[in-house]
Design an enzyme around this catalytic site. Structure first.
Site, PDB file in Angstrom:
ATOM      1  N   ASN A  37       0.818  -1.212   0.000  1.00 54.00           N
ATOM      2  CA  ASN A  37       0.000   0.000   0.000  1.00 54.00           C
ATOM      3  C   ASN A  37       0.861   1.275   0.000  1.00 54.00           C
ATOM      4  O   ASN A  37       1.704   1.467   0.873  1.00 54.00           O
ATOM      5  CB  ASN A  37      -0.900  -0.012   1.246  1.00 54.00           C
ATOM      6  CG  ASN A  37      -2.066   0.952   1.139  1.00 54.00           C
ATOM      7  OD1 ASN A  37      -2.353   1.474   0.051  1.00 54.00           O
ATOM      8  ND2 ASN A  37      -2.748   1.178   2.251  1.00 54.00           N
ATOM      9  N   HIS A 122     -14.313  -4.842  11.658  1.00 52.29           N
ATOM     10  CA  HIS A 122     -13.935  -3.525  12.174  1.00 52.29           C
ATOM     11  C   HIS A 122     -15.166  -2.691  12.503  1.00 52.29           C
ATOM     12  O   HIS A 122     -15.953  -2.400  11.616  1.00 52.29           O
ATOM     13  CB  HIS A 122     -13.168  -2.734  11.117  1.00 52.29           C
ATOM     14  CG  HIS A 122     -11.778  -3.226  10.883  1.00 52.29           C
ATOM     15  ND1 HIS A 122     -10.829  -2.447  10.272  1.00 52.29           N
ATOM     16  CD2 HIS A 122     -11.175  -4.397  11.167  1.00 52.29           C
ATOM     17  CE1 HIS A 122      -9.694  -3.132  10.199  1.00 52.29           C
ATOM     18  NE2 HIS A 122      -9.877  -4.326  10.728  1.00 52.29           N
ATOM     19  N   ARG A 147     -13.013  -5.611  16.088  1.00 47.41           N
ATOM     20  CA  ARG A 147     -12.028  -4.593  16.447  1.00 47.41           C
ATOM     21  C   ARG A 147     -12.766  -3.280  16.658  1.00 47.41           C
ATOM     22  O   ARG A 147     -13.605  -2.902  15.830  1.00 47.41           O
ATOM     23  CB  ARG A 147     -11.002  -4.460  15.316  1.00 47.41           C
ATOM     24  CG  ARG A 147      -9.829  -3.593  15.679  1.00 47.41           C
ATOM     25  CD  ARG A 147      -8.908  -3.365  14.487  1.00 47.41           C
ATOM     26  NE  ARG A 147      -9.297  -2.187  13.741  1.00 47.41           N
ATOM     27  CZ  ARG A 147      -8.498  -1.558  12.871  1.00 47.41           C
ATOM     28  NH1 ARG A 147      -7.282  -2.015  12.643  1.00 47.41           N
ATOM     29  NH2 ARG A 147      -8.914  -0.486  12.234  1.00 47.41           N
ATOM     30  N   TYR A 159      -6.648   7.223  13.385  1.00 46.98           N
ATOM     31  CA  TYR A 159      -6.514   5.965  12.667  1.00 46.98           C
ATOM     32  C   TYR A 159      -7.737   5.063  12.886  1.00 46.98           C
ATOM     33  O   TYR A 159      -8.203   4.905  14.019  1.00 46.98           O
ATOM     34  CB  TYR A 159      -5.250   5.194  13.118  1.00 46.98           C
ATOM     35  CG  TYR A 159      -5.323   3.787  12.608  1.00 46.98           C
ATOM     36  CD1 TYR A 159      -5.063   3.524  11.271  1.00 46.98           C
ATOM     37  CD2 TYR A 159      -5.782   2.748  13.415  1.00 46.98           C
ATOM     38  CE1 TYR A 159      -5.235   2.256  10.755  1.00 46.98           C
ATOM     39  CE2 TYR A 159      -5.946   1.472  12.915  1.00 46.98           C
ATOM     40  CZ  TYR A 159      -5.678   1.242  11.578  1.00 46.98           C
ATOM     41  OH  TYR A 159      -5.873  -0.013  11.070  1.00 46.98           O
ATOM     42  N   ASP A 211      -6.522  -1.666  17.897  1.00 51.36           N
ATOM     43  CA  ASP A 211      -5.259  -1.397  17.195  1.00 51.36           C
ATOM     44  C   ASP A 211      -4.753  -0.014  17.599  1.00 51.36           C
ATOM     45  O   ASP A 211      -5.386   1.000  17.305  1.00 51.36           O
ATOM     46  CB  ASP A 211      -5.518  -1.447  15.683  1.00 51.36           C
ATOM     47  CG  ASP A 211      -4.242  -1.392  14.861  1.00 51.36           C
ATOM     48  OD1 ASP A 211      -3.163  -1.145  15.435  1.00 51.36           O
ATOM     49  OD2 ASP A 211      -4.328  -1.591  13.632  1.00 51.36           O
ATOM     50  N   HIS A 213      -1.923   1.142  16.536  1.00 48.06           N
ATOM     51  CA  HIS A 213      -1.254   1.591  15.317  1.00 48.06           C
ATOM     52  C   HIS A 213       0.060   2.317  15.609  1.00 48.06           C
ATOM     53  O   HIS A 213       0.304   3.434  15.143  1.00 48.06           O
ATOM     54  CB  HIS A 213      -2.194   2.435  14.450  1.00 48.06           C
ATOM     55  CG  HIS A 213      -2.034   2.163  12.987  1.00 48.06           C
ATOM     56  ND1 HIS A 213      -1.261   2.946  12.175  1.00 48.06           N
ATOM     57  CD2 HIS A 213      -2.526   1.184  12.199  1.00 48.06           C
ATOM     58  CE1 HIS A 213      -1.297   2.466  10.935  1.00 48.06           C
ATOM     59  NE2 HIS A 213      -2.049   1.389  10.935  1.00 48.06           N
ATOM     60  N   GLU A 237      -3.161  -4.381  19.701  1.00 46.02           N
ATOM     61  CA  GLU A 237      -2.291  -4.537  18.527  1.00 46.02           C
ATOM     62  C   GLU A 237      -1.331  -3.373  18.342  1.00 46.02           C
ATOM     63  O   GLU A 237      -1.718  -2.216  18.556  1.00 46.02           O
ATOM     64  CB  GLU A 237      -3.225  -4.642  17.307  1.00 46.02           C
ATOM     65  CG  GLU A 237      -2.524  -4.660  15.972  1.00 46.02           C
ATOM     66  CD  GLU A 237      -3.525  -4.696  14.832  1.00 46.02           C
ATOM     67  OE1 GLU A 237      -4.680  -5.141  15.038  1.00 46.02           O
ATOM     68  OE2 GLU A 237      -3.158  -4.271  13.727  1.00 46.02           O
ATOM     69  N   GLU A 263       2.127  -6.613  11.439  1.00 40.77           N
ATOM     70  CA  GLU A 263       1.621  -6.378  10.087  1.00 40.77           C
ATOM     71  C   GLU A 263       2.649  -5.700   9.190  1.00 40.77           C
ATOM     72  O   GLU A 263       2.560  -5.823   7.973  1.00 40.77           O
ATOM     73  CB  GLU A 263       0.308  -5.587  10.114  1.00 40.77           C
ATOM     74  CG  GLU A 263       0.458  -4.169  10.618  1.00 40.77           C
ATOM     75  CD  GLU A 263      -0.861  -3.421  10.679  1.00 40.77           C
ATOM     76  OE1 GLU A 263      -1.845  -4.017  11.138  1.00 40.77           O
ATOM     77  OE2 GLU A 263      -0.890  -2.257  10.275  1.00 40.77           O
ATOM     78  N   ARG A 284       1.166 -11.121  13.435  1.00 45.16           N
ATOM     79  CA  ARG A 284       0.259 -10.586  12.416  1.00 45.16           C
ATOM     80  C   ARG A 284       0.856 -10.431  11.026  1.00 45.16           C
ATOM     81  O   ARG A 284       0.244  -9.851  10.138  1.00 45.16           O
ATOM     82  CB  ARG A 284      -0.275  -9.227  12.889  1.00 45.16           C
ATOM     83  CG  ARG A 284      -1.216  -9.421  14.009  1.00 45.16           C
ATOM     84  CD  ARG A 284      -2.067  -8.266  14.379  1.00 45.16           C
ATOM     85  NE  ARG A 284      -2.379  -7.269  13.401  1.00 45.16           N
ATOM     86  CZ  ARG A 284      -3.289  -7.426  12.437  1.00 45.16           C
ATOM     87  NH1 ARG A 284      -3.975  -8.533  12.340  1.00 45.16           N
ATOM     88  NH2 ARG A 284      -3.517  -6.436  11.588  1.00 45.16           N
ATOM     89  N   HIS A 313      -2.807 -10.194   9.140  1.00 44.61           N
ATOM     90  CA  HIS A 313      -3.262  -8.892   8.650  1.00 44.61           C
ATOM     91  C   HIS A 313      -4.223  -9.120   7.477  1.00 44.61           C
ATOM     92  O   HIS A 313      -3.929  -9.930   6.603  1.00 44.61           O
ATOM     93  CB  HIS A 313      -2.009  -8.149   8.172  1.00 44.61           C
ATOM     94  CG  HIS A 313      -2.177  -6.711   7.928  1.00 44.61           C
ATOM     95  ND1 HIS A 313      -1.367  -6.020   7.055  1.00 44.61           N
ATOM     96  CD2 HIS A 313      -3.027  -5.794   8.450  1.00 44.61           C
ATOM     97  CE1 HIS A 313      -1.714  -4.749   7.046  1.00 44.61           C
ATOM     98  NE2 HIS A 313      -2.718  -4.582   7.884  1.00 44.61           N
ATOM     99  N   ASP A 317      -6.331  -3.256   1.806  1.00 45.12           N
ATOM    100  CA  ASP A 317      -5.186  -3.001   0.906  1.00 45.12           C
ATOM    101  C   ASP A 317      -4.382  -4.266   0.596  1.00 45.12           C
ATOM    102  O   ASP A 317      -3.355  -4.189  -0.076  1.00 45.12           O
ATOM    103  CB  ASP A 317      -4.292  -1.863   1.414  1.00 45.12           C
ATOM    104  CG  ASP A 317      -3.884  -1.978   2.866  1.00 45.12           C
ATOM    105  OD1 ASP A 317      -4.526  -1.334   3.715  1.00 45.12           O
ATOM    106  OD2 ASP A 317      -2.924  -2.697   3.152  1.00 45.12           O
ATOM    107  N   GLU A 340      -7.992 -11.315  10.279  1.00 43.65           N
ATOM    108  CA  GLU A 340      -8.628 -10.004  10.107  1.00 43.65           C
ATOM    109  C   GLU A 340      -9.432  -9.987   8.806  1.00 43.65           C
ATOM    110  O   GLU A 340      -9.010 -10.553   7.801  1.00 43.65           O
ATOM    111  CB  GLU A 340      -7.546  -8.906  10.047  1.00 43.65           C
ATOM    112  CG  GLU A 340      -8.134  -7.507   9.934  1.00 43.65           C
ATOM    113  CD  GLU A 340      -7.069  -6.414   9.884  1.00 43.65           C
ATOM    114  OE1 GLU A 340      -5.875  -6.730   9.679  1.00 43.65           O
ATOM    115  OE2 GLU A 340      -7.436  -5.237  10.047  1.00 43.65           O
TER     116      GLU A 340
HETATM  117  O1  LIG Z   1      -5.603  -3.641   9.400  1.00 43.63           O
HETATM  118  C1  LIG Z   1      -4.855  -3.151  10.233  1.00 43.63           C
HETATM  119  O2  LIG Z   1      -4.704  -3.602  11.369  1.00 43.63           O
HETATM  120  C2  LIG Z   1      -4.061  -1.979   9.866  1.00 43.63           C
HETATM  121  O3  LIG Z   1      -3.375  -1.475  10.726  1.00 43.63           O
HETATM  122  C3  LIG Z   1      -4.156  -1.507   8.468  1.00 43.63           C
HETATM  123  C4  LIG Z   1      -2.994  -0.642   8.025  1.00 43.63           C
HETATM  124  O4  LIG Z   1      -3.163   0.673   8.484  1.00 43.63           O
HETATM  125  C5  LIG Z   1      -2.924  -0.630   6.529  1.00 43.63           C
HETATM  126  O5  LIG Z   1      -2.748  -1.942   6.073  1.00 43.63           O
HETATM  127  C6  LIG Z   1      -1.817   0.251   6.004  1.00 43.63           C
HETATM  128  O6  LIG Z   1      -1.681   0.068   4.634  1.00 43.63           O
HETATM  129 MG   LIG Z   2      -3.092  -2.840  12.379  1.00 45.21          MG
END
Ligand SMILES: O=C(O)C(=O)C[C@H](O)[C@H](O)CO
Ligand SMILES: [Mg+2]
Length: 403
Positions: A37, A122, A147, A159, A211, A213, A237, A263, A284, A313, A317, A340
């Site tokens: 991505n 999600h 999630r 995010y 998450d 992030h 996560e 991920e 992940r 993951h 994307d 996921e």
């Molecule tokens: O799916 C998730 O847990 C993510 O954190 C997604 C990411 O932000 C995404 O794949 C970035 O390209």
């Molecule tokens: Mg993630």
């Protein structure tokens, strides 16, 4: 059998995807997902210039040898671009091998370890109330695991939270990176309230995940892990960036909240210390970014020795090609945890016909020989690539932070 031709297909049905197609002299072909991505064209160039010319004439059945040829032969080992390119080749070769064997991929891997694959969806909302509505919608659809990501008062854009209710969340939403503002203090004060509300409304049985992030420091992550302990998360996560694997050792000393990471990993070596020290509970990394089935099988086996389970993951994307192959892997892998699932747009599914199906909060693997996902090249040609970048984060004083 020989590889006669291989080429990349770049298409944007809903968002950008890169697919590698490998065609043999016997007419059997395989496809692999090569989508990284925001850096899609880097993988295309790597495949076209350095990988495809070296594949022509090789025996596609020698998956292991080709994997090591591409990994060791690059000299510059690892890295997301290299490992995504290798993964695409690997996935396509397993697709070919399974088609030649006349078996669905999971059979070739060793057969079913389970009948169905539990997924998490999600739920997002700009505030706690709208987020709870989304959780309820998922529960009605049969999800056993959700999630949960909600907007935080005082942070304009965060995010995981879709712009409008019910809309698909897409972070790569601008030609060049959008700039967001982040406040750790506001976030840390808010998240425990979100999970208190989730448990209050949905009780104890629903699996809930979150998450972070990559945004916290280890001691901040330890605080969050402790504060959400009463709400029994399935996992927390990416609570810190994981280049420094030892950070997880510190977090682990403070909390029993299960930890998931990986991920952005592309190699077993990104996770080796995390696994061997039992600092994490779920790994992940996924097929497309971590060297395909051949490498992920090694990673999963190492993880299994240390009670670490898989949690691949699965954002939008990654293309349906990755998701399809992942469902075969999940059906086989002994130490499976969860998968996921962010549903792809209808146009994406039209370009990538597949035989996996979602039912009652689980995926059911298909029985078509191969990994069960194809690409409609005429349909793909209707959706040209457009550059799309992931955002960056700044603290409130302007300091560049992790996104
Ligand atoms: O799916 C998730 O847990 C993510 O954190 C997604 C990411 O932000 C995404 O794949 C970035 O390209
Ligand atoms: Mg993630």
């Amino acid at each position: 059998m020989k590889i006669e031709r291989a080429y990349t297909i770049v298409t944007a049905p809903g968002r950008n995807f890169v697919t590698l197609k490998i065609v043999t002299d016997e007419g059997v072909y395989g496809i692999g997902d090569a989508t990284l991505n925001g850096r899609e064209q880097a993988v295309v160039a790597y495949l076209e210039e350095h990988v495809i010319p070296a594949l022509i004439g090789r025996d596609p059945q020698r998956i292991e040898d080709i994997w090591h040829y591409l990994y060791r032969g690059a000299y510059w080992r690892r890295g997301p671009v290299t490992m995504t390119a290798i993964a695409a080749v690997d996935m396509a070769l397993w697709d070919i091998k399974a088609k030649v064997a006349g078996m669905p991929l999971y059979q070739l891997l060793g057969g079913k370890s389970r009948e169905r694959v539990m997924v998490y969806g999600h739920a997002t909302g700009k505030d706690i109330e709208s987020c709870l509505e989304e959780v309820a919608r998922h529960v009605e659809q049969g999800y056993r695991a959700v999630r949960v990501q909600a907007g935080v008062p005082g942070i304009a854009s965060i995010y995981g939270v879709a712009k409008r209710p019910g809309e698909r969340y897409e972070p790569a939403d601008a030609d060049l990176p959008a700039e967001h503002v982040w406040s750790t203090a506001k976030y840390l004060n808010h998240v425990p309230k979100l999970f208190a509300a989730v448990r209050e409304r949905f009780g104890d049985d629903l699996h809930v995940l979150h998450d972070v992030h990559h945004r916290l420091t280890p001691i901040e992550a330890a605080r969050l892990g402790k504060e959400v302990e009463p709400y029994h998360l399935f996992w927390l996560e990416d609570c810190v960036p994981a280049e420094n694997q030892e950070s997880f050792g510190l977090i682990r000393q403070h909390t029993t909240t299960p930890l998931a990471v990986g991920e952005v990993f592309n190699s077993l070596f990104d996770a080796k210390a995390l696994i061997e020290n039992q600092w994490i509970d779920y790994i992940r990394a996924t097929l497309t970014h971590a060297g395909g089935i051949t490498h992920m099988r090694r990673l999963a086996d190492l993880a299994g020795l240390y009670h670490v389970r898989t949690g691949f993951h699965g954002p939008t994307d990654l293309s349906p090609v990755c998701l399809g192959a992942a469902i075969h892997f999940d059906t086989w892998v002994p130490n499976f945890g969860i998968q996921e699932y962010m549903p792809h747009a209808d146009v994406t599914n039209e370009v990538f016909p597949h035989d996996y199906r979602f039912e009652d909060g689980h995926f059911i693997v298909g029985e078509t020989p191969g990994h069960g996902v194809d690409i409609d090249e005429d349909a793909a040609a209707q959706y040209p690539y457009r550059r799309a970048s992931l955002p960056v984060n700044r603290l409130e004083d302007g300091t560049l932070w992790h996104w």
